[in-house]
Design an enzyme around this catalytic site. Structure first.
Site, PDB file in Angstrom:
ATOM      1  N   ALA A 278       0.857  -1.184   0.000  1.00 29.66           N
ATOM      2  CA  ALA A 278       0.000   0.000   0.000  1.00 29.66           C
ATOM      3  C   ALA A 278       0.891   1.232   0.000  1.00 29.66           C
ATOM      4  O   ALA A 278       1.708   1.412   0.915  1.00 29.66           O
ATOM      5  CB  ALA A 278      -0.897   0.000   1.236  1.00 29.66           C
TER       6      ALA A 278
ATOM      7  N   HIS B 182       7.968  11.329  -2.832  1.00 30.36           N
ATOM      8  CA  HIS B 182       8.325   9.956  -2.466  1.00 30.36           C
ATOM      9  C   HIS B 182       7.322   8.959  -3.051  1.00 30.36           C
ATOM     10  O   HIS B 182       7.685   7.907  -3.557  1.00 30.36           O
ATOM     11  CB  HIS B 182       8.344   9.855  -0.937  1.00 30.36           C
TER      12      HIS B 182
HETATM   13  N1  INI Z   1       6.435   2.193   1.354  1.00 30.32           N
HETATM   14  C1  INI Z   1       5.182   1.739   1.161  1.00 30.32           C
HETATM   15  O1  INI Z   1       4.991   0.533   0.962  1.00 30.32           O
HETATM   16  N2  INI Z   1       4.139   2.614   1.182  1.00 30.32           N
HETATM   17  C2  INI Z   1       4.314   3.938   1.394  1.00 30.32           C
HETATM   18  O2  INI Z   1       3.304   4.695   1.413  1.00 30.32           O
HETATM   19  C3  INI Z   1       5.631   4.433   1.587  1.00 30.32           C
HETATM   20  N3  INI Z   1       5.842   5.838   1.823  1.00 30.32           N
HETATM   21  O3  INI Z   1       4.905   6.633   1.738  1.00 30.32           O
HETATM   22  O4  INI Z   1       6.942   6.276   2.132  1.00 30.32           O
HETATM   23  C4  INI Z   1       6.705   3.511   1.561  1.00 30.32           C
HETATM   24  N4  INI Z   1       7.973   3.914   1.750  1.00 30.32           N
HETATM   25  C5  INI Z   1       9.042   2.982   2.069  1.00 30.32           C
HETATM   26  C6  INI Z   1       9.679   2.347   0.839  1.00 30.32           C
HETATM   27  O5  INI Z   1       8.827   1.399   0.250  1.00 30.32           O
HETATM   28  C7  INI Z   1      10.974   1.634   1.216  1.00 30.32           C
HETATM   29  O6  INI Z   1      10.686   0.582   2.108  1.00 30.32           O
HETATM   30  C8  INI Z   1      12.016   2.548   1.867  1.00 30.32           C
HETATM   31  O7  INI Z   1      12.251   3.686   1.043  1.00 30.32           O
HETATM   32  C9  INI Z   1      13.365   1.789   2.055  1.00 30.32           C
HETATM   33  O8  INI Z   1      13.906   1.392   0.819  1.00 30.32           O
END
Ligand code: INI
Length: 171
Positions: free
Chosen positions: A87, A95
């Protein structure tokens, strides 16, 4: 748990998925949502005849890591399809765009690289409320849909593999 499956073709019950080995990757980010996607996916697999023991569930940190986990699973050669669940909810920064785009692109890339069905059960929404609606709420359960698509594609892959020409013989 209400997984919202009634809205999405519970009539498709059949045992066609019996014998299929399915991996499910669940992202922990927005875990309240992804847990429901997982429940929907597991119920869908069961209704299609996939045995509980033939389903392997693994977790990863976020949607960005889904393709990496799927790639590791695909390389084992042990699965007929992989279901990716996550999600991504829009925040105040770009981001969202990076995580959702890389997740989608990476998942398709793994599927094409390994000639293996890898399905996209990743919600990309503006709000948590919209995600809840799609994880067993009024808009159904996208985990269910992704599992259903995985079974359909795994069966198609098996069918088409049977029709592959025999490899050329060495003389
Ligand atoms: N990861 C998600 O699965 N959903 C999100 O909404 C999200 N946001 O909003 O930041 C998110 N960020 C983490 C990303 O998937 C990585 O796990 C992280 O950047 C480490 O690589």
């Amino acid at each position: 748990m209400n997984v919202g499956h009634k809205a999405q073709g519970a009539s498709k019950q059949s045992a066609a998925g019996r014998g299929l080995k399915i991996a499910v990757v669940v992202s922990r980010f927005h875990q309240k949502i992804t847990r429901k996607l997982r429940a929907g996916a597991e119920q869908s697999l069961r209704l299609r005849g996939v045995r509980r023991g033939d389903v392997r569930v693994v977790h990863c940190p976020g949607a960005f890591e889904l393709p990496q986990a799927a790639n590791l699973l695909a390389r084992t050669g042990a699965f007929d399809a992989i279901v990716c669940l996550g999600a991504v909810v829009r925040g105040e920064t770009p981001h969202f765009e990076y995580v959702s785009a890389e997740s989608a692109r990476g998942i398709q890339q793994v599927a094409l690289l390994h000639a293996l069905p890898v399905t996209f059960g990743v919600l990309t929404t503006d709000t948590i409320g919209q995600a809840e609606d799609r994880a067993g709420g009024v808009m159904g359960n996208k985990g269910w849909d992704a599992a259903d698509a995985a079974v359909e594609m795994a069966l198609l892959r098996k069918k088409l593999h049977r029709h592959r020409p025999a490899p050329a013989r060495r003389t």
